[in-house]
Design a protein around this motif. Structure first.
Motif, PDB file in Angstrom:
ATOM      1  N   TRP A  25      -4.646   8.061   4.486  1.00 20.64           N
ATOM      2  CA  TRP A  25      -5.361   7.796   3.229  1.00 20.64           C
ATOM      3  C   TRP A  25      -4.585   6.795   2.381  1.00 20.64           C
ATOM      4  O   TRP A  25      -3.405   6.983   2.115  1.00 20.64           O
ATOM      5  CB  TRP A  25      -5.541   9.087   2.454  1.00 20.64           C
ATOM      6  N   THR A  26      -5.270   5.741   1.949  1.00 23.16           N
ATOM      7  CA  THR A  26      -4.642   4.724   1.112  1.00 23.16           C
ATOM      8  C   THR A  26      -5.444   4.542  -0.171  1.00 23.16           C
ATOM      9  O   THR A  26      -6.631   4.216  -0.125  1.00 23.16           O
ATOM     10  CB  THR A  26      -4.551   3.374   1.839  1.00 23.16           C
ATOM     11  N   MET A  27      -4.799   4.770  -1.296  1.00 22.47           N
ATOM     12  CA  MET A  27      -5.405   4.489  -2.593  1.00 22.47           C
ATOM     13  C   MET A  27      -5.125   3.038  -2.966  1.00 22.47           C
ATOM     14  O   MET A  27      -3.985   2.583  -2.882  1.00 22.47           O
ATOM     15  CB  MET A  27      -4.825   5.412  -3.663  1.00 22.47           C
ATOM     16  N   ARG A  28      -6.150   2.321  -3.393  1.00 30.41           N
ATOM     17  CA  ARG A  28      -5.973   0.955  -3.875  1.00 30.41           C
ATOM     18  C   ARG A  28      -6.528   0.825  -5.288  1.00 30.41           C
ATOM     19  O   ARG A  28      -7.577   1.377  -5.613  1.00 30.41           O
ATOM     20  CB  ARG A  28      -6.639  -0.051  -2.935  1.00 30.41           C
ATOM     21  N   PHE A  48     -13.785   3.373   2.083  1.00 27.73           N
ATOM     22  CA  PHE A  48     -14.030   2.795   3.398  1.00 27.73           C
ATOM     23  C   PHE A  48     -13.416   3.738   4.416  1.00 27.73           C
ATOM     24  O   PHE A  48     -12.196   3.928   4.455  1.00 27.73           O
ATOM     25  CB  PHE A  48     -13.423   1.392   3.509  1.00 27.73           C
ATOM     26  N   ILE A  49     -14.263   4.347   5.231  1.00 25.18           N
ATOM     27  CA  ILE A  49     -13.840   5.337   6.227  1.00 25.18           C
ATOM     28  C   ILE A  49     -13.958   4.697   7.599  1.00 25.18           C
ATOM     29  O   ILE A  49     -15.065   4.514   8.112  1.00 25.18           O
ATOM     30  CB  ILE A  49     -14.695   6.614   6.128  1.00 25.18           C
ATOM     31  N   ASN A  50     -12.827   4.311   8.175  1.00 24.73           N
ATOM     32  CA  ASN A  50     -12.826   3.480   9.392  1.00 24.73           C
ATOM     33  C   ASN A  50     -13.776   2.297   9.226  1.00 24.73           C
ATOM     34  O   ASN A  50     -14.494   1.918  10.151  1.00 24.73           O
ATOM     35  CB  ASN A  50     -13.172   4.307  10.622  1.00 24.73           C
ATOM     36  N   GLY A  51     -13.781   1.741   8.033  1.00 24.25           N
ATOM     37  CA  GLY A  51     -14.584   0.563   7.733  1.00 24.25           C
ATOM     38  C   GLY A  51     -15.968   0.847   7.193  1.00 24.25           C
ATOM     39  O   GLY A  51     -16.629  -0.062   6.689  1.00 24.25           O
ATOM     40  N   ASP A 109       0.843  -1.194   0.000  1.00 28.80           N
ATOM     41  CA  ASP A 109       0.000   0.000   0.000  1.00 28.80           C
ATOM     42  C   ASP A 109       0.878   1.244   0.000  1.00 28.80           C
ATOM     43  O   ASP A 109       1.987   1.244   0.552  1.00 28.80           O
ATOM     44  CB  ASP A 109      -0.896   0.032   1.242  1.00 28.80           C
ATOM     45  N   ILE A 110       0.374   2.299  -0.620  1.00 28.42           N
ATOM     46  CA  ILE A 110       1.048   3.594  -0.586  1.00 28.42           C
ATOM     47  C   ILE A 110       0.088   4.570   0.075  1.00 28.42           C
ATOM     48  O   ILE A 110      -0.947   4.912  -0.497  1.00 28.42           O
ATOM     49  CB  ILE A 110       1.427   4.074  -1.994  1.00 28.42           C
ATOM     50  N   ALA A 111       0.417   4.983   1.280  1.00 25.77           N
ATOM     51  CA  ALA A 111      -0.506   5.777   2.086  1.00 25.77           C
ATOM     52  C   ALA A 111       0.028   7.174   2.326  1.00 25.77           C
ATOM     53  O   ALA A 111       1.238   7.391   2.420  1.00 25.77           O
ATOM     54  CB  ALA A 111      -0.772   5.090   3.421  1.00 25.77           C
ATOM     55  N   LEU A 112      -0.892   8.126   2.446  1.00 22.89           N
ATOM     56  CA  LEU A 112      -0.583   9.509   2.789  1.00 22.89           C
ATOM     57  C   LEU A 112      -1.086   9.789   4.199  1.00 22.89           C
ATOM     58  O   LEU A 112      -2.229   9.475   4.529  1.00 22.89           O
ATOM     59  CB  LEU A 112      -1.270  10.474   1.820  1.00 22.89           C
ATOM     60  N   GLY A 113      -0.245  10.423   5.004  1.00 23.12           N
ATOM     61  CA  GLY A 113      -0.668  10.791   6.343  1.00 23.12           C
ATOM     62  C   GLY A 113       0.098  10.040   7.410  1.00 23.12           C
ATOM     63  O   GLY A 113       1.008   9.258   7.137  1.00 23.12           O
ATOM     64  N   LYS A 114      -0.290  10.279   8.661  1.00 19.81           N
ATOM     65  CA  LYS A 114       0.378   9.650   9.793  1.00 19.81           C
ATOM     66  C   LYS A 114      -0.184   8.245  10.017  1.00 19.81           C
ATOM     67  O   LYS A 114      -1.409   8.064  10.069  1.00 19.81           O
ATOM     68  CB  LYS A 114       0.182  10.495  11.053  1.00 19.81           C
ATOM     69  N   TYR A 130      -9.610   3.987   2.981  1.00 18.56           N
ATOM     70  CA  TYR A 130      -9.164   3.236   1.808  1.00 18.56           C
ATOM     71  C   TYR A 130     -10.053   3.628   0.640  1.00 18.56           C
ATOM     72  O   TYR A 130     -11.279   3.510   0.719  1.00 18.56           O
ATOM     73  CB  TYR A 130      -9.252   1.731   2.051  1.00 18.56           C
ATOM     74  N   GLU A 131      -9.426   4.102  -0.426  1.00 15.59           N
ATOM     75  CA  GLU A 131     -10.156   4.454  -1.642  1.00 15.59           C
ATOM     76  C   GLU A 131      -9.824   3.441  -2.728  1.00 15.59           C
ATOM     77  O   GLU A 131      -8.657   3.206  -3.038  1.00 15.59           O
ATOM     78  CB  GLU A 131      -9.778   5.849  -2.143  1.00 15.59           C
ATOM     79  N   TYR A 132     -10.858   2.843  -3.312  1.00 16.61           N
ATOM     80  CA  TYR A 132     -10.689   1.971  -4.473  1.00 16.61           C
ATOM     81  C   TYR A 132     -11.136   2.768  -5.693  1.00 16.61           C
ATOM     82  O   TYR A 132     -12.279   3.225  -5.759  1.00 16.61           O
ATOM     83  CB  TYR A 132     -11.513   0.695  -4.323  1.00 16.61           C
TER      84      TYR A 132
END
Length: 220
Positions: A91-94, A195-198, A45-50, A58-60
């Motif tokens: 934030w993770t783009m998938r 998916f925002i905290n699931g 995964d390539i994530a932005l943020g802490k 998670y954004e698909y």
């Protein structure tokens, strides 16, 4: 100059994966396990943020999705400024490519951003989205590769690097495996899906809609 990677070679490579069996989509606001969402895939995964941000998103998305492009242009910058840059959201783009062109674009973004900070990957996605009309929707398929190479060249890629990237079968399989798991494990059948905290949100969302879902987690 050596010849460009042929369309036949690219299409043959990108069409190699089996068709995905569509599963019923989850209803809006259904919730899935964050532990399940966080399971790593064959490509990182390539994530932005802490990493310890209280909200994980998670954004698909598909690179050939106009809705995804509009979200990237009109909504994501505000989310980044308000939530990601302030340490509230990770934030993770998938990848969820809807066609071979989208697969190629995702592969290209990953190759160009390899061994670079996460910001470079997201910058490349922005560039590809902003120029979507030039490569994703051209009627002449022969123009797709030259258009993508033009974008890669602006980022410092040589023709040889461009060709090697799109011939990388490990990366190709990994991108499609991300899509396959999104479909089979989480019922994704369209883009964008968040998916925002699931909590599942399908389709384009506004900054106000995003805030209504995120802010309660920040008050707890």
């Amino acid at each position: 100059m050596s010849p460009m990677l042929s369309r036949r070679t690219l299409i043959a490579a990108l069409a190699a994966s089996p068709a995905l069996a569509a599963l019923p989509a989850l209803a809006a606001d259904d919730k899935v396990s964050l532990l399940e969402l966080a399971v790593p895939g064959p490509i990182p995964d390539i994530a932005l943020g802490k990493p310890d941000a209280p909200v994980k998103v998670y954004e698909y998305a598909s690179m050939t999705c106009p809705h995804c492009a509009r979200f990237a242009k009109d909504v994501f910058p505000a989310i980044k400024e308000k939530y990601i840059d302030t340490g509230k959201v990770l934030w993770t783009m998938r990848e969820f490519p809807l066609d071979p062109r989208a697969t190629a674009a995702f592969m290209l973004a990953r190759c160009i951003a390899k061994d670079a900070p996460p910001e470079k990957y997201y910058t490349m996605l922005d560039v590809l989205f902003s120029q979507q009309e030039s490569w994703a929707f051209v009627s002449d398929a022969k123009q797709v590769l030259p258009a993508l190479f033009g974008i890669a060249k602006q980022s410092g890629f040589t023709q040889e690097q461009f060709q090697a990237c799109l011939k990388d079968q490990t990366l190709y399989a990994g991108v499609n495996a991300v899509k396959e798991r999104g479909s089979s494990a989480f019922g994704i059948d369209g883009t964008p899906t968040f998916f925002i905290n699931g909590i599942r949100k399908g389709g384009e969302i506004t900054i106000d809609e995003f805030s209504k879902t995120v802010d309660p987690f920040l008050k707890s």
